[in-house]
Enzyme design. Structure first.
Site, PDB file in Angstrom:
ATOM      1  N   ARG A 274       6.310   2.047 -17.713  1.00  0.00           N
ATOM      2  CA  ARG A 274       5.709   3.285 -17.217  1.00  0.00           C
ATOM      3  C   ARG A 274       6.838   4.138 -16.633  1.00  0.00           C
ATOM      4  O   ARG A 274       7.281   3.932 -15.514  1.00  0.00           O
ATOM      5  CB  ARG A 274       4.680   2.935 -16.140  1.00  0.00           C
ATOM      6  CG  ARG A 274       3.759   4.069 -15.740  1.00  0.00           C
ATOM      7  CD  ARG A 274       2.986   3.683 -14.493  1.00  0.00           C
ATOM      8  NE  ARG A 274       3.838   3.710 -13.318  1.00  0.00           N
ATOM      9  CZ  ARG A 274       3.742   2.859 -12.294  1.00  0.00           C
ATOM     10  NH1 ARG A 274       2.867   1.893 -12.312  1.00  0.00           N
ATOM     11  NH2 ARG A 274       4.559   2.966 -11.256  1.00  0.00           N
ATOM     12  N   HIS A 278       2.697   5.945 -11.092  1.00  0.00           N
ATOM     13  CA  HIS A 278       1.361   5.414 -11.416  1.00  0.00           C
ATOM     14  C   HIS A 278       0.374   6.547 -11.683  1.00  0.00           C
ATOM     15  O   HIS A 278      -0.351   6.546 -12.672  1.00  0.00           O
ATOM     16  CB  HIS A 278       0.881   4.541 -10.260  1.00  0.00           C
ATOM     17  CG  HIS A 278      -0.524   4.072 -10.389  1.00  0.00           C
ATOM     18  ND1 HIS A 278      -0.929   3.164 -11.345  1.00  0.00           N
ATOM     19  CD2 HIS A 278      -1.636   4.387  -9.674  1.00  0.00           C
ATOM     20  CE1 HIS A 278      -2.227   2.938 -11.222  1.00  0.00           C
ATOM     21  NE2 HIS A 278      -2.680   3.663 -10.220  1.00  0.00           N
ATOM     22  N   TYR A 287       9.275   1.705  -4.757  1.00  0.00           N
ATOM     23  CA  TYR A 287       9.256   0.319  -5.215  1.00  0.00           C
ATOM     24  C   TYR A 287      10.108   0.055  -6.460  1.00  0.00           C
ATOM     25  O   TYR A 287      10.137  -1.064  -6.960  1.00  0.00           O
ATOM     26  CB  TYR A 287       7.816  -0.146  -5.475  1.00  0.00           C
ATOM     27  CG  TYR A 287       7.006   0.741  -6.396  1.00  0.00           C
ATOM     28  CD1 TYR A 287       7.083   0.609  -7.779  1.00  0.00           C
ATOM     29  CD2 TYR A 287       6.152   1.711  -5.884  1.00  0.00           C
ATOM     30  CE1 TYR A 287       6.336   1.406  -8.625  1.00  0.00           C
ATOM     31  CE2 TYR A 287       5.398   2.524  -6.717  1.00  0.00           C
ATOM     32  CZ  TYR A 287       5.497   2.367  -8.085  1.00  0.00           C
ATOM     33  OH  TYR A 287       4.755   3.169  -8.922  1.00  0.00           O
TER      34      TYR A 287
END
Length: 378
Positions: A274, A278, A287
């Site tokens: 990805r 998100h 992160y």
């Protein structure tokens, strides 16, 4: 009473394992390859179908432009949220391409691109994320189940539909899509178990994009791969490079063909990434690092295919330009459709709750109708 206490028990009697405990299948054929299966950049690319690959390339370019336009719409306030599939377009496009008209696609909330690639109008695909309707299209007409925001709940539905279709003698395969985060849900395991026991014509496609929002895969499972989970349920597991659309198309085609022929379900893990956050509400820098993202950009699904096809003379500059121009036409239509204010009828609240309205719903509808009429007369 134990076995040894039974009449006649002695040296001549040895208890045996009940037959039901014996292995039902040999595990070896079900195991995935040790490395993700690839076509592009390997000898397997010699057998590429030029016409199919040109279509794949055009769809990938269109998909990337769709992602960019949908993301822009969130910044303009036309979409409440958008879960991007930039970097995952090969998975999305291939999933849609391998299905026949009568087959069903069961997408997750991130799979609007797969729905668009199957033929759904982009505006209808984004209606849920706009907040207008739970589903902006007729699932039966398009053979696309409602976009599922709860994780993995669409998987048991796919199994049920596929099993029912087989009982009726209908030639239907269900392709169910889920992310790596969804494999941690109970629905995932229940769906795989039922599908394998019933030998339902289902293909499970897991897009392993590395993170369940901010949770890396290593925090979700200790399995060698997600594809290995298939063995525990008695179905084949396939591990494939999710950014290689030629490999994705081949593996998915084989799994769909196997399901249609009565061979049962297959679990496919597509290793992808990805590249964007998100959703537009997420800060991915908290992160993961830029170096990781940059490394995956070098494995971009569009670039991989473009390099291969250009080197083989399958596409040229004119074909690249044509694909980009077509994508811009789609993006313009999407902008126009999303910029139009929706016409909202409050009475639609009662239209699709039950096939036949309950007495309570009729009372509520009558109450609202009276209030609306009073407002019009004021």
């Amino acid at each position: 009473m134990t076995v040894q206490e039974l009449p006649g028990a002695g040296a001549s009697h040895r208890p045996t394992t009940p037959p039901a405990w014996r292995p039902r299948t040999d595990a070896a054929p079900l195991l995935p390859d040790p490395e993700p299966y690839r076509v592009l950049g390997t000898e397997a690319a010699d057998r590429l179908d030029p016409e199919l690959m040109r279509r794949c390339y055009a769809e990938l370019v269109r998909g990337r432009r769709y992602n960019a336009q949908a993301t822009a719409l969130t910044k303009q306030g036309r979409l409440a949220v958008y879960p991007s599939t930039v970097g995952q377009e090969a998975c999305e496009i291939a999933a849609a391409m391998v299905l026949e008209d009568q087959d069903w696609l069961f997408p997750s909330y991130r799979d609007t691109l797969a729905a668009v690639a199957r033929g759904l109008d982009p505006v209808q695909a984004l209606t849920l994320l706009r907040g207008d309707w739970h589903t902006g299209y007729d699932p039966r007409e398009h053979r696309i189940a409602p976009l599922s925001t709860p994780l993995a709940t669409q998987l048991p539905h796919a199994v049920g539909l596929a099993h029912a279709a087989r009982l009726r003698g209908d030639d239907v395969v269900a392709l169910a899509m889920v992310g790596d985060g969804g494999t941690s849900e109970g629905d995932f395991h229940e769906a795989l178990n039922f599908a394998a026991v019933w030998q339902a014509p289902v293909v499970f496609l897991v897009q392993n994009n590395g993170f369940a929002i901010s949770v890396p895969l290593a925090k979700q499972t200790a399995a060698p791969t997600l594809a290995h989970k298939a063995v525990g349920y008695g179905m084949p597991g396939r591990l494939v490079d999710g950014n290689d659309i030629a490999a994705m198309h081949e593996v998915l085609t084989e799994a769909v063909r196997r399901a249609r022929a009565g061979g049962g379900p297959t679990l496919i893990e597509a290793v992808t990434y990805r590249m964007e956050a998100h959703t537009n509400a997420d800060d991915a820098t908290r992160y993961r690092g830029d170096a990781e993202v940059e490394a995956w950009k070098a494995h971009d699904p569009i670039d991989l295919l473009e390099r291969e096809l250009t080197a083989r003379g399958i596409i040229d500059e004119a074909a690249v330009k044509a694909a980009r121009d077509d994508a811009e036409v789609m993006a313009a239509a999407l902008r126009e459709g999303m910029n139009a204010d929706p016409v909202v009828d409050p009475m639609d609240l009662f239209a699709h709750v039950y096939a036949e309205q309950t007495d309570r719903l009729r009372e509520q509808a009558a109450m609202l109708r009276a209030e609306l009429e009073a407002e019009d007369q004021a």
